[in-house]
Design an enzyme around this catalytic site. Structure first.
Site, PDB file in Angstrom:
ATOM      1  N   TRP A   1       0.820  -1.209   0.000  1.00 40.18           N
ATOM      2  CA  TRP A   1       0.000   0.000   0.000  1.00 40.18           C
ATOM      3  C   TRP A   1       0.862   1.271   0.000  1.00 40.18           C
ATOM      4  O   TRP A   1       0.315   2.365   0.098  1.00 40.18           O
ATOM      5  CB  TRP A   1      -0.921   0.000   1.218  1.00 40.18           C
ATOM      6  CG  TRP A   1      -1.831  -1.194   1.265  1.00 40.18           C
ATOM      7  CD1 TRP A   1      -3.064  -1.308   0.687  1.00 40.18           C
ATOM      8  CD2 TRP A   1      -1.575  -2.450   1.922  1.00 40.18           C
ATOM      9  NE1 TRP A   1      -3.589  -2.551   0.939  1.00 40.18           N
ATOM     10  CE2 TRP A   1      -2.703  -3.279   1.702  1.00 40.18           C
ATOM     11  CE3 TRP A   1      -0.518  -2.950   2.677  1.00 40.18           C
ATOM     12  CZ2 TRP A   1      -2.793  -4.580   2.196  1.00 40.18           C
ATOM     13  CZ3 TRP A   1      -0.599  -4.243   3.168  1.00 40.18           C
ATOM     14  CH2 TRP A   1      -1.731  -5.042   2.937  1.00 40.18           C
ATOM     15  N   ASP A   2       2.186   1.124  -0.091  1.00 43.86           N
ATOM     16  CA  ASP A   2       3.097   2.261  -0.003  1.00 43.86           C
ATOM     17  C   ASP A   2       2.939   2.985   1.332  1.00 43.86           C
ATOM     18  O   ASP A   2       2.997   4.205   1.416  1.00 43.86           O
ATOM     19  CB  ASP A   2       2.868   3.240  -1.160  1.00 43.86           C
ATOM     20  CG  ASP A   2       4.056   4.166  -1.390  1.00 43.86           C
ATOM     21  OD1 ASP A   2       5.117   3.914  -0.793  1.00 43.86           O
ATOM     22  OD2 ASP A   2       3.920   5.146  -2.140  1.00 43.86           O
ATOM     23  N   TYR A   3       2.754   2.198   2.393  1.00 40.67           N
ATOM     24  CA  TYR A   3       2.647   2.743   3.740  1.00 40.67           C
ATOM     25  C   TYR A   3       4.024   2.854   4.403  1.00 40.67           C
ATOM     26  O   TYR A   3       4.173   2.603   5.600  1.00 40.67           O
ATOM     27  CB  TYR A   3       1.748   1.861   4.603  1.00 40.67           C
ATOM     28  CG  TYR A   3       0.271   2.049   4.404  1.00 40.67           C
ATOM     29  CD1 TYR A   3      -0.256   3.254   3.969  1.00 40.67           C
ATOM     30  CD2 TYR A   3      -0.623   1.012   4.677  1.00 40.67           C
ATOM     31  CE1 TYR A   3      -1.623   3.427   3.794  1.00 40.67           C
ATOM     32  CE2 TYR A   3      -1.988   1.168   4.513  1.00 40.67           C
ATOM     33  CZ  TYR A   3      -2.486   2.380   4.062  1.00 40.67           C
ATOM     34  OH  TYR A   3      -3.845   2.548   3.914  1.00 40.67           O
ATOM     35  N   ASP A   4       5.032   3.227   3.612  1.00 35.39           N
ATOM     36  CA  ASP A   4       6.367   3.351   4.197  1.00 35.39           C
ATOM     37  C   ASP A   4       6.366   4.356   5.349  1.00 35.39           C
ATOM     38  O   ASP A   4       5.506   5.226   5.439  1.00 35.39           O
ATOM     39  CB  ASP A   4       7.396   3.753   3.135  1.00 35.39           C
ATOM     40  CG  ASP A   4       6.911   4.862   2.217  1.00 35.39           C
ATOM     41  OD1 ASP A   4       5.795   5.364   2.422  1.00 35.39           O
ATOM     42  OD2 ASP A   4       7.641   5.228   1.295  1.00 35.39           O
TER      43      ASP A   4
END
Length: 846
Positions: A510-513
């Protein structure tokens, strides 16, 4: 339908039918068109299992338009039924939620006003007086409803009193800190690190500007950097203030020193970063300050070096006084900057000249050992952390281009000599320095693009890690990449080895970096204060951990999350949820949350919602259809991070509340669309990250509609607010207050800035600063305002219009007895705010 009877005058002559009023002709055509569109889309929505209202209302509107074309009385009667039905349906579906009423009833009310005014012109006319009364009443309702837009909606007060703890009993992470650097314990009037101090609290002890006098703030000085690239955006810089100088970086990484009293330029150093080396999405957020130890401190440094050679913990350092500018050898104090083309630069803080003894005449190249690094792929966007004389840096790796993008390796350099101390490649843990000839650091590993936090006492640096290259595909990641991605990793600066790590998301697609800098605090427990670290996340959850061990100090639990998507075997059945505090709203999105200015754009969003795959938080991406990611990759909490009043024990967090509308695009389709990695195209496409990114080396490209916008109006599909700001009790995690953040001044359909001071709650990038006097200063929103907010109540006390977008963290300092608030106004590509090169300072009148 039978024709309306004609009136017969006394002389027996039949009257001619009334001629249709020209306005009635226009309204009838408009109703026919709107009815056909709304009815047709409504039928489509109904077939998808959505609301039945639009199909019925659209068909009725079309019939009303046909009747009006015939100038019939029944057109007005039918439209009255439509209006009343819409009113009842809106109340049933929306309750008292103001923003839900706007697209459902606004257009219908406006049409009803015109219809009422035309009623006396129809065959068998209505009473002119009655028609005017109805139109007047509807107009009053319309005006009153519009006026209500200027009243903030969605403000929430917590159910506990605001903590007002004396300084002697407050939570202060600097009480037990003994450091070698000004950033470990800044002078009260200084701002010595990106987060003011190495604890990253963004809290200033200054109290000259108060809630009572903040409304009198005025411009004190303005500086323009002159560095405004034509095809790139500006900086997101928070300047440092040490002594009587400010230090900052520009859009092309030019380093500038300013006089803290006047804003006049003292010196400038240009590292000559080329435009084609700067990704469209990258900006310099700040610099770091380091003073070379002398005397007793030099002995400490030597002991620390010896301990490092023996792989032993360094001894605690000895306190020392800061050296005085002008009375010290060159490069005793230095400004350390990471550049957007992958270099570490060291210049003398007094003169701006390169430190000749650092690396190669003042610079080191972090891309050594990375193999192929096309221009723009490796950029240092955040100021490096400096712990025990060691510069620790991560870097941004250009998102979405290749699975085999350059490595996310973390590197550490001696702050005096620039010598590589160690490197951490998670897939080659045995590697401690540069790879052997012909080898390279592992490609595609997670990177750290945001700001790390250093702990001088423990000798640890805390790294908020991002995701592996190819954010939305997890099948080709290694075991260690799955272990350390989207985690906070504590690295021992002596050895370069992980001491512990805490993972917030498993197998992130989810590109929750980790975007936010973590903050060091002393957290009160039943056993006393514990050295702790506060971690905000993009998905909104906040965690507090023992910073010595990584053990959770606040409650969290595993919850079942949706599976499926493009690679169901990779998805974790559960994810960790914080029970301490989350910025994420309690409920998942529903069709009723879809929004627009009119029923038509709201209908389109409802149809998109119904067509998409969405099972709530952590719905995985899919190739068969769009999926909804909520919250989107912009947060929750992003790189602006949180501010902490360490005396009262209050967290201030601004946040985003927007979904993304995503689709995995099969490789063959992406190839047909001509989606190429950056190095194979001649110019940046611009826009949001993920919007047509090729993800070469995975089966799918990714198309992210960030914020979920409609293509023709640019409006967001989710109802407001899109961003907020809140205060949280640090001890308990309970909400103190929450309010929408950002007005509609800079937003509107088709990219037109409305100028309306409606607190709609806008997307925002950048963070806040808190002062001991009880003030929050923050810009960040899309309306280009710098605000002062009362910490206790959340009430806005002052604002000023900035000359460009304020997507940067402000800072506060004191010089010659005067307190200043400074913000860099340079604009932001994703927020679509005006571009600039301004440094703005505000102070009370002299």
């Amino acid at each position: 339908m039978p024709a309306a009877p004609t009136a017969v005058p006394p002389d027996g002559q039949t009257l001619q039918p009334r001629r249709r009023h020209p306005v009635a002709t226009v309204l009838s055509l408009l109703l026919i068109l709107l009815g056909a569109v709304i009815g047709g889309l409504g039928v489509w929505l109904l077939t998808l299992g959505g609301s039945w209202y639009y199909a019925i209302a659209g068909i009725a509107m079309l019939v009303s338009g046909v009747l009006l074309w015939g100038n019939r009385r029944s057109a007005a009667l039918l439209f009255a039924v439509i209006f009343i039905g819409t009113l009842l349906w809106t109340w049933w579906e929306s309750g008292s939620t103001y923003w839900r009423w706007v697209p459902r009833l606004g257009l219908v009310t406006a049409l009803a006003i015109v219809m009422a005014l035309l009623a006396p012109t129809l065959q068998q006319p209505f009473s002119r007086r009655a028609s005017r009364c109805v139109a007047g009443l509807l107009m009053l309702v319309f005006v009153a409803a519009f006026a209500l837009a200027f009243v903030p909606h969605g403000e929430v007060r917590g159910d506990q009193p605001f903590p007002d703890v004396p300084a002697s009993t407050g939570i202060d992470p600097t009480e037990d800190t003994t450091g070698l650097q000004p950033s470990d314990r800044p002078a009260d009037g200084d701002w010595a690190a990106w987060g003011r101090n190495n604890a990253a609290t963004r809290f200033s002890p200054l109290q000259q500007i108060t809630p009572d006098n903040v409304a009198t703030l005025q411009p004190a000085w303005q500086f323009r950097t002159g560095d405004l690239p034509e095809n790139r955006w500006g900086a997101e810089t928070t300047p440092l203030k040490i002594g009587n100088r400010l230090y900052l970086c520009t859009a092309r990484n030019q380093l500038i020193a300013l006089d803290a009293s006047t804003g006049k330029e003292i010196w400038r150093f240009n590292p000559k970063v080329k435009d084609d080396s700067i990704p469209y999405t990258a900006a310099c957020r700040g610099v770091s300050y380091y003073e070379q130890p002398s005397g007793a401190a030099a002995v400490d440094a030597a002991l620390a070096d010896a301990a490092a050679d023996l792989a032993l913990p360094a001894p605690p350092p000895t306190p020392r006084a800061a050296s005085v500018p002008g009375n010290r050898p060159a490069c005793t104090a230095r400004i350390i900057e990471g550049t957007l083309d992958g270099r570490i630069i060291a210049v003398d803080a007094d003169s701006g000249k390169p430190c000749a003894n650092f690396g190669n005449n003042g610079q080191v190249d972090i891309t050594l050992g990375m193999g192929k690094t096309p221009p723009g792929y490796v950029s240092i966007t955040s100021p490096p952390a400096i712990v025990r004389g060691v510069i620790v840096t991560g870097h941004q790796v250009l998102d979405g281009q290749r699975r085999d993008a350059p490595s996310g390796v973390i590197q550490a350099y001696d702050a005096v000599t620039g010598k590589l101390r160690w490197a951490w490649d998670m897939d080659q843990p045995e590697l401690t320095g540069l790879p052997a000839q012909g080898k390279e650091y592992t490609r595609g590993t997670p990177n750290m693009w945001t700001a790390a936090t250093g702990d001088e006492t423990l000798g640890l640096v805390y790294l908020p890690m991002g995701n592996s290259a190819g954010d939305y595909w997890s099948g080709s990641r290694s075991e260690n990449q799955n272990k350390y991605a989207t985690s906070l990793v504590a690295i021992d600066v002596t050895t370069g080895k992980p001491a512990w790590h805490f993972q917030a998301v498993r197998k992130d697609v989810w590109d929750y970096d980790m975007g936010s800098q973590a903050s060091l605090i002393d957290y009160p427990t039943a056993q006393g204060k514990v050295p702790a670290i506060l971690l905000p996340t993009k998905q909104g959850d906040m965690y507090i951990l023992d910073r010595r061990t990584g053990q959770l100090l606040t409650p969290a639990e595993e919850r079942k999350v949706p599976g499926g998507g493009a690679e169901p075997e990779q998805r974790s059945p559960t994810q960790l949820f914080s029970l301490y505090h989350t910025l994420r709203r309690e409920h998942d999105l529903t069709e009723q949350d879809m929004w627009g200015i009119t029923p038509i754009d709201q209908l389109v969003c409802r149809i998109q919602f119904r067509k998409a795959h969405y099972e709530g938080f952590y719905t995985p991406p899919s190739a068969d259809h769009h999926s909804i990611e909520y919250p989107g990759y912009n947060g929750g909490s992003d790189w602006g991070s949180v501010a902490i009043d360490t005396r009262r024990g209050v967290i201030v967090a601004n946040y985003n509340d927007m979904p993304n509308y995503n689709r995995l695009v099969p490789r063959a389709e992406a190839d047909r669309k001509g989606w190429l990695p950056r190095e194979e195209i001649t110019h940046d496409k611009g826009g949001a990250e993920g919007a047509g990114d090729p993800q070469v080396g995975t089966p799918y490209a990714i198309d992210v509609n960030a914020g979920w916008r409609l293509p023709f109006t640019g409006l967001l599909c989710k109802q407001p607010p899109y961003g907020g700001i809140r205060a949280v009790d640090l001890r308990t995690g309970k909400l103190l207050w929450d309010r929408p953040f950002g007005s509609a001044r800079g937003n509107g359909p088709f990219g037109i800035r409305s100028g309306l001071p409606i607190e709609i709650g806008t997307p925002n990038n950048g963070g806040a600063v808190v002062t001991a006097s009880g003030l929050i200063f923050i810009a960040a929103a899309t309306d280009d305002l710098l605000r002062a907010i009362d910490l206790k109540t959340g009430k806005e006390l002052w604002h000023v219009k900035l000359p460009a977008g304020g997507q940067a963290n402000p800072m506060v300092y004191e010089q010659d007895g005067r307190q200043y608030v400074v913000i860099v106004a340079a604009g932001h590509h994703f927020m679509e705010t005006p571009k600039g090169d301004y440094v703005m300072a505000y102070a009370l009148p002299k």
